[in-house]
Design a protein around this motif. Structure first.
Motif, PDB file in Angstrom:
ATOM      1  N   GLY A   1      -8.568   3.790  -6.086  1.00 38.49           N
ATOM      2  CA  GLY A   1      -7.272   4.457  -6.085  1.00 38.49           C
ATOM      3  C   GLY A   1      -7.009   5.157  -7.410  1.00 38.49           C
ATOM      4  O   GLY A   1      -7.905   5.392  -8.208  1.00 38.49           O
TER       5      GLY A   1
ATOM      6  N   ASP B   1     -12.763   2.426  -2.806  1.00 39.47           N
ATOM      7  CA  ASP B   1     -12.100   3.376  -3.700  1.00 39.47           C
ATOM      8  C   ASP B   1     -11.018   2.647  -4.493  1.00 39.47           C
ATOM      9  O   ASP B   1     -10.132   2.034  -3.909  1.00 39.47           O
ATOM     10  CB  ASP B   1     -11.478   4.505  -2.888  1.00 39.47           C
TER      11      ASP B   1
ATOM     12  N   CYS C   1       2.233   4.277  -3.393  1.00 42.29           N
ATOM     13  CA  CYS C   1       2.011   5.717  -3.362  1.00 42.29           C
ATOM     14  C   CYS C   1       3.305   6.494  -3.159  1.00 42.29           C
ATOM     15  O   CYS C   1       3.293   7.608  -2.657  1.00 42.29           O
ATOM     16  CB  CYS C   1       1.013   6.055  -2.264  1.00 42.29           C
TER      17      CYS C   1
ATOM     18  N   CYS D   1      -1.681   4.098  -7.604  1.00 42.40           N
ATOM     19  CA  CYS D   1      -1.675   4.264  -6.156  1.00 42.40           C
ATOM     20  C   CYS D   1      -2.998   3.783  -5.574  1.00 42.40           C
ATOM     21  O   CYS D   1      -4.057   4.283  -5.941  1.00 42.40           O
ATOM     22  CB  CYS D   1      -1.463   5.735  -5.813  1.00 42.40           C
ATOM     23  N   ASP D   2      -2.927   2.809  -4.686  1.00 42.86           N
ATOM     24  CA  ASP D   2      -4.094   2.370  -3.929  1.00 42.86           C
ATOM     25  C   ASP D   2      -3.621   2.153  -2.502  1.00 42.86           C
ATOM     26  O   ASP D   2      -3.308   1.045  -2.087  1.00 42.86           O
ATOM     27  CB  ASP D   2      -4.690   1.090  -4.521  1.00 42.86           C
ATOM     28  N   ASP D   3      -3.555   3.246  -1.737  1.00 38.21           N
ATOM     29  CA  ASP D   3      -3.029   3.164  -0.376  1.00 38.21           C
ATOM     30  C   ASP D   3      -4.061   2.661   0.632  1.00 38.21           C
ATOM     31  O   ASP D   3      -3.759   2.497   1.797  1.00 38.21           O
ATOM     32  CB  ASP D   3      -2.424   4.486   0.059  1.00 38.21           C
ATOM     33  N   THR D   4      -5.280   2.438   0.174  1.00 41.27           N
ATOM     34  CA  THR D   4      -6.322   1.878   1.036  1.00 41.27           C
ATOM     35  C   THR D   4      -6.991   0.715   0.306  1.00 41.27           C
ATOM     36  O   THR D   4      -8.131   0.815  -0.133  1.00 41.27           O
ATOM     37  CB  THR D   4      -7.354   2.956   1.421  1.00 41.27           C
TER      38      THR D   4
ATOM     39  N   GLY E   1       0.814  -1.201   0.000  1.00 41.81           N
ATOM     40  CA  GLY E   1       0.000   0.000   0.000  1.00 41.81           C
ATOM     41  C   GLY E   1       0.849   1.252   0.000  1.00 41.81           C
ATOM     42  O   GLY E   1       0.650   2.156  -0.780  1.00 41.81           O
TER      43      GLY E   1
END
Length: 111
Positions: free
Chosen positions: A76, A74, A33, A66-69, A29
């Motif tokens: 990302g 979402d 990012c 980017c998919d930090d969650t 994650g």
């Protein structure tokens, strides 16, 4: 304009991680990012250099997704491309600027 804003956001994330001493190595994650941009088979990360003169367009750079969650709905930010520009007085193997136009380009340093 949207990609340049995304790059600035990613740069802020990198700065925040640096302030906390958090390591992004091995963490999918956080690593996604990092603000990583690839141009000419080299990786570049955001830099704080604020005064620069953007030179000629070098080609196209790839902005990492980017998919930090990853556990929320979402999706990302997907991988995308943007312009890669020379920075006057800098070797492109060490630093470039990236953005949709020279006016929007932000500096990146080779990692």
């Amino acid at each position: 304009m949207k990609r340049a804003a995304q790059l600035v956001t990613m740069a802020a994330l990198v700065a925040a991680a640096g302030c906390t001493g958090a390591s992004t190595e091995g963490v999918s994650g956080s690593a996604s990012c990092s603000g990583l941009v690839t141009y000419d088979s080299r990786g570049y990360l955001p830099t704080e250099k604020s005064v620069l003169t953007v030179g000629e367009r070098l080609g196209t750079a790839t902005v990492a997704g980017c998919d930090d969650t990853p556990n929320d709905s979402d999706p990302g930010i997907p991988e995308s491309t943007t312009g890669a520009y020379a920075i006057e007085g800098a070797d492109p193997t060490e630093a470039i600027a990236v953005g949709d136009s020279p006016a929007e380009a932000v500096p990146m340093a080779a990692r």
